[in-house]
Design a protein around this motif. Sequence first.
Motif, PDB file in Angstrom:
ATOM      1  N   LEU A   1      19.004 -28.881 -14.848  1.00 22.41           N
ATOM      2  CA  LEU A   1      19.741 -28.014 -13.911  1.00 22.41           C
ATOM      3  C   LEU A   1      19.806 -26.562 -14.379  1.00 22.41           C
ATOM      4  N   ARG A   2      19.827 -26.345 -15.690  1.00 22.70           N
ATOM      5  CA  ARG A   2      19.932 -24.958 -16.163  1.00 22.70           C
ATOM      6  C   ARG A   2      18.681 -24.137 -15.824  1.00 22.70           C
ATOM      7  N   GLU A   3      17.591 -24.820 -15.516  1.00 18.62           N
ATOM      8  CA  GLU A   3      16.342 -24.125 -15.135  1.00 18.62           C
ATOM      9  C   GLU A   3      16.281 -23.861 -13.636  1.00 18.62           C
ATOM     10  N   MET A   4      17.231 -24.387 -12.884  1.00 21.75           N
ATOM     11  CA  MET A   4      17.155 -24.342 -11.421  1.00 21.75           C
ATOM     12  C   MET A   4      17.920 -23.163 -10.849  1.00 21.75           C
ATOM     13  N   GLU A   5      17.240 -22.354 -10.084  1.00 24.54           N
ATOM     14  CA  GLU A   5      17.832 -21.213  -9.394  1.00 24.54           C
ATOM     15  C   GLU A   5      19.095 -21.630  -8.630  1.00 24.54           C
ATOM     16  N   ALA A   6      18.986 -22.746  -7.903  1.00 22.41           N
ATOM     17  CA  ALA A   6      20.069 -23.193  -7.018  1.00 22.41           C
ATOM     18  C   ALA A   6      21.349 -23.548  -7.769  1.00 22.41           C
ATOM     19  N   PHE A   7      21.256 -23.799  -9.064  1.00 27.69           N
ATOM     20  CA  PHE A   7      22.435 -24.216  -9.831  1.00 27.69           C
ATOM     21  C   PHE A   7      22.954 -23.106 -10.755  1.00 27.69           C
ATOM     22  N   GLN A   8      22.456 -21.885 -10.540  1.00 21.08           N
ATOM     23  CA  GLN A   8      22.873 -20.780 -11.416  1.00 21.08           C
ATOM     24  C   GLN A   8      24.280 -20.267 -11.098  1.00 21.08           C
ATOM     25  N   ALA A   9      24.762 -20.512  -9.868  1.00 21.02           N
ATOM     26  CA  ALA A   9      26.046 -19.917  -9.455  1.00 21.02           C
ATOM     27  C   ALA A   9      27.256 -20.754  -9.872  1.00 21.02           C
ATOM     28  N   ILE A  10      27.016 -21.851 -10.550  1.00 21.41           N
ATOM     29  CA  ILE A  10      28.128 -22.740 -10.899  1.00 21.41           C
ATOM     30  C   ILE A  10      28.976 -22.151 -12.041  1.00 21.41           C
ATOM     31  N   ASP A  11      30.313 -22.259 -11.881  1.00 23.21           N
ATOM     32  CA  ASP A  11      31.225 -21.679 -12.880  1.00 23.21           C
ATOM     33  C   ASP A  11      31.687 -22.709 -13.909  1.00 23.21           C
ATOM     34  N   GLY A  12      31.715 -23.969 -13.509  1.00 19.41           N
ATOM     35  CA  GLY A  12      32.227 -24.978 -14.443  1.00 19.41           C
ATOM     36  C   GLY A  12      32.006 -26.375 -13.901  1.00 19.41           C
ATOM     37  N   ILE A  13      32.265 -27.354 -14.771  1.00 22.86           N
ATOM     38  CA  ILE A  13      31.944 -28.749 -14.439  1.00 22.86           C
ATOM     39  C   ILE A  13      33.199 -29.606 -14.486  1.00 22.86           C
ATOM     40  N   VAL A  14      33.311 -30.520 -13.517  1.00 19.29           N
ATOM     41  CA  VAL A  14      34.365 -31.539 -13.555  1.00 19.29           C
ATOM     42  C   VAL A  14      33.705 -32.903 -13.367  1.00 19.29           C
TER      43      VAL A  14
ATOM     44  N   LEU B   1      41.245 -24.029 -11.691  1.00 16.85           N
ATOM     45  CA  LEU B   1      40.074 -24.231 -10.832  1.00 16.85           C
ATOM     46  C   LEU B   1      40.004 -23.270  -9.647  1.00 16.85           C
ATOM     47  N   ILE B   2      41.058 -22.492  -9.419  1.00 14.69           N
ATOM     48  CA  ILE B   2      41.089 -21.566  -8.267  1.00 14.69           C
ATOM     49  C   ILE B   2      39.878 -20.624  -8.283  1.00 14.69           C
ATOM     50  N   GLY B   3      39.229 -20.516  -7.109  1.00 12.96           N
ATOM     51  CA  GLY B   3      38.149 -19.537  -6.929  1.00 12.96           C
ATOM     52  C   GLY B   3      36.846 -19.903  -7.620  1.00 12.96           C
ATOM     53  N   LYS B   4      36.738 -21.141  -8.120  1.00 11.90           N
ATOM     54  CA  LYS B   4      35.526 -21.497  -8.883  1.00 11.90           C
ATOM     55  C   LYS B   4      34.536 -22.318  -8.052  1.00 11.90           C
ATOM     56  N   HIS B   5      33.282 -22.184  -8.418  1.00 15.92           N
ATOM     57  CA  HIS B   5      32.245 -23.073  -7.886  1.00 15.92           C
ATOM     58  C   HIS B   5      32.050 -24.181  -8.920  1.00 15.92           C
ATOM     59  N   LEU B   6      32.473 -25.388  -8.543  1.00 18.76           N
ATOM     60  CA  LEU B   6      32.502 -26.498  -9.511  1.00 18.76           C
ATOM     61  C   LEU B   6      31.380 -27.494  -9.243  1.00 18.76           C
ATOM     62  N   LEU B   7      30.759 -27.928 -10.303  1.00 25.19           N
ATOM     63  CA  LEU B   7      29.777 -29.009 -10.207  1.00 25.19           C
ATOM     64  C   LEU B   7      30.517 -30.310 -10.510  1.00 25.19           C
ATOM     65  N   ILE B   8      30.610 -31.187  -9.488  1.00 19.63           N
ATOM     66  CA  ILE B   8      31.291 -32.479  -9.667  1.00 19.63           C
ATOM     67  C   ILE B   8      30.248 -33.506 -10.112  1.00 19.63           C
ATOM     68  N   ILE B   9      30.538 -34.173 -11.217  1.00 18.23           N
ATOM     69  CA  ILE B   9      29.562 -35.117 -11.777  1.00 18.23           C
ATOM     70  C   ILE B   9      30.071 -36.553 -11.697  1.00 18.23           C
ATOM     71  N   ASP B  10      29.190 -37.445 -11.259  1.00 18.64           N
ATOM     72  CA  ASP B  10      29.502 -38.877 -11.261  1.00 18.64           C
ATOM     73  C   ASP B  10      28.296 -39.636 -11.799  1.00 18.64           C
ATOM     74  N   ASP B  11      28.499 -40.906 -12.160  1.00 22.44           N
ATOM     75  CA  ASP B  11      27.388 -41.668 -12.744  1.00 22.44           C
ATOM     76  C   ASP B  11      26.348 -42.064 -11.697  1.00 22.44           C
ATOM     77  N   VAL B  12      26.781 -42.817 -10.667  1.00 23.85           N
ATOM     78  CA  VAL B  12      25.814 -43.303  -9.687  1.00 23.85           C
ATOM     79  C   VAL B  12      26.332 -43.054  -8.274  1.00 23.85           C
ATOM     80  N   LEU B  13      25.481 -42.557  -7.400  1.00 25.35           N
ATOM     81  CA  LEU B  13      25.834 -42.360  -5.992  1.00 25.35           C
ATOM     82  C   LEU B  13      25.421 -43.597  -5.200  1.00 25.35           C
ATOM     83  N   THR B  14      26.420 -44.264  -4.610  1.00 24.70           N
ATOM     84  CA  THR B  14      26.110 -45.394  -3.709  1.00 24.70           C
ATOM     85  C   THR B  14      26.456 -44.949  -2.293  1.00 24.70           C
ATOM     86  N   THR B  15      27.663 -45.303  -1.797  1.00 26.62           N
ATOM     87  CA  THR B  15      28.038 -44.846  -0.450  1.00 26.62           C
ATOM     88  C   THR B  15      28.453 -43.381  -0.471  1.00 26.62           C
TER      89      THR B  15
END
Length: 232
Positions: free
Chosen positions: A107-120, A190-204
């Motif tokens: 993700l750090r190489e991806m243009e689309a993910f450069q605007a992220i401020d932090g991870i939850v 978290l106010i005003g941030k662009h957050l990347l939400i992380i989970d293990d597996v996406l099902t529904t």
Amino acid sequence: MRYWNEWKQSMMHLFFPSLCALCKQALLVQENTLCFACEHKLPYTHFHALPNNETTLRLAGRFPFKQATSLFYFTQESAVQQLMHALKYEHRPAIGTYFGSLLGQQLREMEAFQAIDGIVAIPLHYKKEQQRGYNQSNLIAAACAEAMGLPFYNKAIVRKRFTQTQTLKTRSERVDNMEEAFFIKNTELLIGKHLLIIDDVLTTGATIEACALQVLKIPNTQVSIATIGVVI
Ligand SMILES: [Zn+2]
């Protein structure tokens, strides 16, 4: 001192080599968790730069998000399923860190993910976390944050209660049931941030949707989504 440490490490490795989590062959010093041959065979999705990927389409229309991606295809009996099972049920926390680093390095190489401020991370209920000894999504998120050079807001979101089994419910029942389960503990952070939400597996996607809807109640937040697996 450095040479002594390196020598000690090599000796340890010689007598007690770590094994590949998949093929069980001894790992080389420069390998970590998986041997290069197994790592190379993992089913990478290459979704990150594709706006209409499977992960995006599954979540589209349910809540507003900027980017959504998954690292691997997840199918039953696959290598990724085996690794995820070991991470969740066989106390192999290193696999979470390994997954998170791989995700972050991409993700750090991806243009689309450069605007992220932090991870939850999607939290587990504390009882479940106690039983398991860790929240696998926290391990993934922490390693991903480190690889991307971003802060990981651990414990900013909490899971309030055990949710009933989701299997027999309709999608909207699942979402209602889930949404109440998440509580933002540290709104200020978290106010005003662009957050990347992380989970293990996406099902529904019901869990991610419920968590994202709560995060989006914080003023001026934006969310993006990344998971290790996407069930296909
Ligand atoms: Zn291997």
